[in-house]
Each structure stands twice: as structure tokens, then as C-alpha cells.
Design an enzyme around this catalytic site. Structure first.
Site, PDB file in Angstrom:
ATOM      1  N   ASP A 125     -31.258 -45.322  88.875  1.00  0.00           N
ATOM      2  CA  ASP A 125     -31.998 -44.109  88.534  1.00  0.00           C
ATOM      3  C   ASP A 125     -31.246 -43.288  87.497  1.00  0.00           C
ATOM      4  O   ASP A 125     -30.020 -43.343  87.404  1.00  0.00           O
ATOM      5  CB  ASP A 125     -32.208 -43.242  89.776  1.00  0.00           C
ATOM      6  CG  ASP A 125     -33.345 -43.722  90.656  1.00  0.00           C
ATOM      7  OD1 ASP A 125     -34.278 -44.355  90.125  1.00  0.00           O
ATOM      8  OD2 ASP A 125     -33.311 -43.469  91.870  1.00  0.00           O
ATOM      9  N   ARG A 175     -37.434 -48.613  83.761  1.00  0.00           N
ATOM     10  CA  ARG A 175     -38.453 -47.724  84.308  1.00  0.00           C
ATOM     11  C   ARG A 175     -38.517 -46.551  83.343  1.00  0.00           C
ATOM     12  O   ARG A 175     -37.490 -45.936  83.047  1.00  0.00           O
ATOM     13  CB  ARG A 175     -38.088 -47.222  85.703  1.00  0.00           C
ATOM     14  CG  ARG A 175     -39.092 -46.164  86.238  1.00  0.00           C
ATOM     15  CD  ARG A 175     -38.575 -45.441  87.470  1.00  0.00           C
ATOM     16  NE  ARG A 175     -38.369 -46.372  88.569  1.00  0.00           N
ATOM     17  CZ  ARG A 175     -37.435 -46.219  89.512  1.00  0.00           C
ATOM     18  NH1 ARG A 175     -36.616 -45.179  89.466  1.00  0.00           N
ATOM     19  NH2 ARG A 175     -37.314 -47.093  90.479  1.00  0.00           N
TER      20      ARG A 175
END
Length: 300
Positions: A125, A175
Site C-alpha cells: 500500500d 493498484r
């Protein structure tokens, strides 16, 4: 509705924890890995895959980082044992990034080694802009050794186009999200239209380079733009996926699944649910508005 979202956020500190827990229950699986397993199994039954996340970031001790690492490896082994369609997302500040970057790299290596044994994938992330350079450095370091790792990039940062140009050369998988943290205009585009435009520009660059992209958004403008881009490029269904937060805009998720697009939901769990919930409300009032509207609609 912007003023209403801000009002909701301003009221959060006045709300009892048990009420926040009720609200958070829609988009947090629970406090234990068992809760997360039940949530992911239900999603899998609905034709949706997942990425599990152990809540907790900005830790301050090596012991906390080691505990987070062990919980992450437990998640990977549990996914394999339970035969779930899920991978793992990790935040580097929970693994010691702000304590010692080399220590963090070793923690990530151990997680990726277990993921490789379990034939699974780990997504790193992205956090606030103070962590961006170090996060990309850690990703590059471990990506040289492990193919089963990807990274998150944020479309609202001015630097991201340059990051994309460099990372596609290294065959990175992405992502792509808009970005949730409060950042100054010198660092991030301040306007929604600017962010939307940059998001679609970056997405096209990634897909044109042949990268596999998790298209992470609840924004209808971006979903429609991504679908148009996918159609124009003639992409197969295995060349991308859509990603969303658990409990946010389920009607959009169901439409994408119905239209045979792969959808992955972000499934966080853990004892740090309160901090996660209140931070997300404060960092992005729009998300708070989505969640609260969905809750009131459900209970009306």
C-alpha cells in the site's frame, strides 16, 4: 453534499466507540482473522475476490513491527488453508519503515517468501507523501527478488506520472487509486477534475505498457472512463481488475461483477479498527458520506 460530509466528520469524535464500531462494521471485517475469513468467504460466494489487510500503521517499536509481520504470514497461510480467493495488502509503516528501512525490507522479504510458498501475491500500500519515496525504494528492492509483489500509486500526486514511467520499465504491477491523504497543493492536485483527468491518463499509460492494473475507485466518472479505455484497447478480462473498499458502493460492485469484470474488495480487520475508521473519515469526507448514506439507507 460536501457540507454534509464535513459535518459527519466533525461529529465523529463526539460519537461513542460502540456507535463508531457499528458504522465501521460495514466496511471492516472485524477484529480477528476469523472475522476476515468469514467475510472473504461470503464475498467469494458472490463472485468477488479480496485483498486482506491487517489494520495498524505508524508503529513505533520493532516488537510491534515483528508482530505485524507474523500476523501477515498467518493471513497468507490461512488464505491457503481455507482455499480463499484473496491476496494480502501491507502497509510499510506497520512493518518498521519509519524505524529502520533495512529492517522493514527484511520484514517484507519474510512475508513475500511465505506468500511464494503459498502461491499468493502481496500488494504494498501507499501511505502519505512523506513515505512515497521510501515505499517505492522498498518495492524496487524486493521486486528484484520476488515477482509476487505489486505497488499502489496515487493519481493525485504530481510525481506519479514520473513514477509510472520508471516503474513500468521494471514490469511493476499496480493498484491505481486517487489518494486519500490530506496533502498540500505543492504535492497533490487540489481539484477533483484534475485528479480524475490525471487518473485516466496514468491508467492509459499503465495499460499501454502492458501492466496489470487494479483500477481502485468508487468514482463513477473514473469507472466509466476506465471501461471506455478497456473497450477501446480491446483488453481481455485477465489484463486488469477493479478494486473497491468493503461496504462502499455495493451497487457499483454488483454491476461490474454482473458485466463479467473481475472485482477485488479491500477487506481490513484487526484490533486497530477505531483508529482506521476515524482516520478514514477525517482524511476523506466523501468516503464518510458514502458509508453513512449506505448505513442509513440499509436501516431505513
Amino acid at each position: 453534499m460536501h457540507w454534509l460530509n464535513k459535518a459527519v466528520v466533525a461529529a465523529v469524535p463526539l460519537v461513542p466507540r460502540r456507535i463508531i464500531r457499528f458504522f465501521a462494521g460495514r466496511y471492516i471485517a472485524g477484529e480477528t482473522i476469523g472475522d476476515a475469513v468469514r467475510c472473504v468467504r461470503q464475498l467469494n460466494g458472490e463472485g468477488v475476490c479480496a485483498t486482506m489487510d491487517v489494520l495498524g500503521e505508524d508503529i513505533t517499536t520493532r516488537d510491534e513491527a515483528t508482530a505485524a509481520r507474523e500476523e501477515c504470514t498467518t493471513v497468507l497461510r490461512t488464505i491457503a488453508n481455507e482455499q480463499l480467493d484473496s491476496n494480502l495488502s501491507i502497509k510499510l509503516t506497520s512493518l518498521g519503515l519509519k524505524i529502520d528501512k533495512r529492517f522493514c525490507v527484511e520484514n517484507v522479504r519474510e512475508i513475500l517468501a511465505v506468500a511464494l510458498q503459498c502461491k499468493n501475491f502481496v500488494r504494498i500500500d501507499m501511505e502519505d507523501s512523506s513515505c512515497t519515496t521510501d515505499t517505492i525504494d522498498v518495492f524496487r528492492t524486493v521486486h528484484r527478488e520476488f515477482a509476487n509483489v505489486g505497488i499502489v500509486l496515487q493519481a493525485y500526486l504530481h510525481r506519479t506520472e514520473s513514477d509510472v514511467r520508471e516503474l513500468v520499465k521494471e514490469k511493476a504491477g499496480f493498484r491505481l487509486c486517487k489518494g486519500i491523504y490530506r496533502e498540500p497543493p505543492s504535492v497533490a492536485f487540489p481539484g477533483r477534475d484534475e485528479v480524475q483527468k490525471n487518473y485516466l491518463k496514468l491508467l492509459e499509460q499503465m495499460l499501454t505498457a502492458g501492466s496489470y492494473v487494479g483500477i481502485a475507485t468508487h468514482d463513477s466518472v473514473l469507472v466509466d472512463g476506465a471501461l471506455a479505455l478497456i473497450a477501446r484497447m480491446g483488453l481481455r478480462r485477465d489484463q486488469y481488475e477493479f478494486q473497491m473498499l468493503l461496504g462502499v458502493r455495493p451497487e457499483l460492485r454488483k454491476r461490474l461483477v454482473r458485466d463479467d469484470h473481475k472485482v477485488r474488495l479491500y477487506v481490513p480487520y484487526g484490533e486497530h479498527w477505531y483508529g482506521y475508521s476515524t482516520r478514514r473519515f477525517k482524511e476523506n469526507p466523501e468516503v464518510a458520506g458514502y458509508v453513512f448514506k449506505a448505513l442509513f439507507k440499509r436501516n431505513s
